[in-house]
Enzyme design. Structure first.
Site, PDB file in Angstrom:
ATOM      1  N   SER A   5       0.847  -1.201   0.000  1.00  0.00           N
ATOM      2  CA  SER A   5       0.000   0.000   0.000  1.00  0.00           C
ATOM      3  C   SER A   5       0.874   1.240   0.000  1.00  0.00           C
ATOM      4  O   SER A   5       2.065   1.162  -0.326  1.00  0.00           O
ATOM      5  CB  SER A   5      -0.943  -0.027   1.209  1.00  0.00           C
ATOM      6  OG  SER A   5      -1.925   0.968   1.072  1.00  0.00           O
ATOM      7  N   ASN A   6       0.328   2.385   0.350  1.00  0.00           N
ATOM      8  CA  ASN A   6       1.124   3.620   0.413  1.00  0.00           C
ATOM      9  C   ASN A   6       0.642   4.473   1.578  1.00  0.00           C
ATOM     10  O   ASN A   6      -0.263   4.083   2.304  1.00  0.00           O
ATOM     11  CB  ASN A   6       1.038   4.368  -0.923  1.00  0.00           C
ATOM     12  CG  ASN A   6      -0.396   4.678  -1.286  1.00  0.00           C
ATOM     13  OD1 ASN A   6      -1.094   5.383  -0.565  1.00  0.00           O
ATOM     14  ND2 ASN A   6      -0.863   4.129  -2.408  1.00  0.00           N
TER      15      ASN A   6
END
Ligand code: CTP
Length: 403
Positions: free
Chosen positions: A208-209
């Protein structure tokens, strides 16, 4: 714009309470119906008789009216209001509002209010700077409330700095502008993507980020407050939506976000692609947890995710507007322009990761807005809610130019 509007004016126990009499007068003069609620301490600074005379309504302070046994319903008041403004808002009331304390009529009504809430802090310099107050104001902002920043100047304590309640004329102006803007997107459907996406590796891990979703959620609130019907396609975030005109679709992966967005896109007049979509996903998601002892150097094969912005750019018909974001670390302007063209966007909002107070996880942002016809506007560092207002204003201007 204030004619006929129902406005609750909440007054708390600070010296600036005397200025609120002028605010009530100005709101009534502008045609609003005003209900004043005072905390017990506010009554020490200014008398209820002054405020009931100016507003033309008895002031409410207690849950029960003495002698008559009549109950002042905070729920009814919360439903009656088109807006609530707390001015002055002391550090104590701000702390209560931020934490859901409901021990007087004012903060209880705040908890029940469905209408937009404006908070005008007023306190001494050091109280204003205290990390608790800073955190509480940030919390109030994150719940979608509007903070009317205090002005700089000499304070009642004779200290000089930030903490003076904004002048009544300016508070009245903020409310008036708010209601003028409200109608601007009436009848429009806005589609917004927000937050990160999660790409599964196995049942317990994902890629993810750092996106928090704050900018996209602020945009959703702003568009809904401007009269639009909003569909918010949100990746996994820890944020709530408050406005009744926002329909939320929660998704996890980029593919799910793509599918949800494309199914809504044909109905959208304006689409704002604010999500930080993972560009790649794992080709084969492991059905079972990948075990440490199985391999020393595991390799994940990644494949490309769909580009949602590009897909909307390709499907766009006349009259539909698409707005993208670019978060860059270098060659900011050139990269943003290239993205605007590649994704067939009408407008791109650029923020740079070089800017410490802009970008992921923080509550502020500094943006440059670039339109397809080459106009470039740089904005100063602002809270994300105010940045959202700037973006919505820029979208409205572009809509006017195109119509
Ligand atoms: N975007 C999207 N779908 C993707 C990737 C990006 O909708 N799969 C949108 C973002 O929401 C944003 C814009 O495209 O509005 C630009 O996103 P960004 O990640 O900066 O662009 P990329 O095309 O992924 O370029 P790069 O990561 O190489 O900078």
């Amino acid at each position: 714009m204030l004619t006929g509007k129902h406005i609750i004016v909440g007054i708390t126990g600070g010296i600036a309470a005397y200025k609120t009499a002028t605010l009530v007068r100005l709101l009534v003069k502008a045609g609003a119906e005003v209900q004043v609620i005072m905390t017990p301490n506010a009554r020490e600074f200014i008398t209820p008789v002054t405020l009931s005379t100016l507003s033309g309504k008895p002031v409410i302070s207690e849950f029960f009216t003495a002698n008559t046994g009549q109950w002042n319903s905070h729920v009814d008041l919360g439903l009656w209001a088109d807006a609530m403004v707390v001015a002055p808002a002391t550090a104590s009331t701000i702390a209560k509002m931020a934490n859901g304390v409901a021990d007087n009529m004012l903060v209880t009504t705040y908890l029940s209010a469905k209408a937009p809430v404006f908070v005008a802090p007023a306190m001494d310099l050091d109280m204003m700077r205290h990390p608790t107050t800073v955190r509480n104001i940030a919390l109030l902002r994150s719940y979608g409330n509007h903070i009317i920043e205090p002005a700089e100047g000499e304070l009642a304590s004779h200290l000089v700095g930030k903490g003076r309640m904004e002048e009544p004329e300016n508070i009245c102006k903020v409310l008036d502008e708010f209601f003028s803007r409200r109608a601007d997107l009436a009848g429009k459907r806005v589609l917004i993507t927000a937050g990160p996406t999660r790409e599964r590796i196995d049942p317990v891990r994902y890629i993810s980020n750092f996106s928090s979703g704050k900018m996209g959620f602020a945009l959703a609130e702003e568009c809904a407050s401007s009269g639009a019907q909003v569909t918010l396609v949100a990746g996994p975030v820890a944020l709530a939506t408050r406005h009744p005109a926002i329909t939320r679709i929660d998704v996890e992966s980029a593919q799910q976000m793509h599918d949800a967005t494309m199914s809504q896109f044909p109905q959208a007049d304006i689409t704002i692609l604010c999500a930080a979509v993972a560009d790649y996903r794992v080709d084969c998601v492991a059905e079972r947890k990948i075990k440490r002892e199985h391999t020393d150097e595991p390799t994940l094969k990644l494949v490309k995710n769909p580009d949602i912005a590009r897909a909307t750019g390709q499907a766009k018909r006349n009259g539909q507007l698409t707005v993208g974001f670019a978060l860059e670390t270098d060659n900011e302007q050139a990269n943003a322009l290239e993205k605007l063209q590649r994704k067939n966007l009408d407008m791109i909002v650029l923020n740079s990761l070089r800017d410490k107070q802009a970008g992921f996880q923080v509550d502020t942002n500094r943006v440059t807005i670039i339109t397809a016809d080459g106009q470039r506007t740089e904005y100063p560092l602002k809270p994300k809610r105010d940045v959202a207002a700037d973006i919505v204003n820029a979208i409205m201007q572009l809509m006017k130019q195109k119509s």
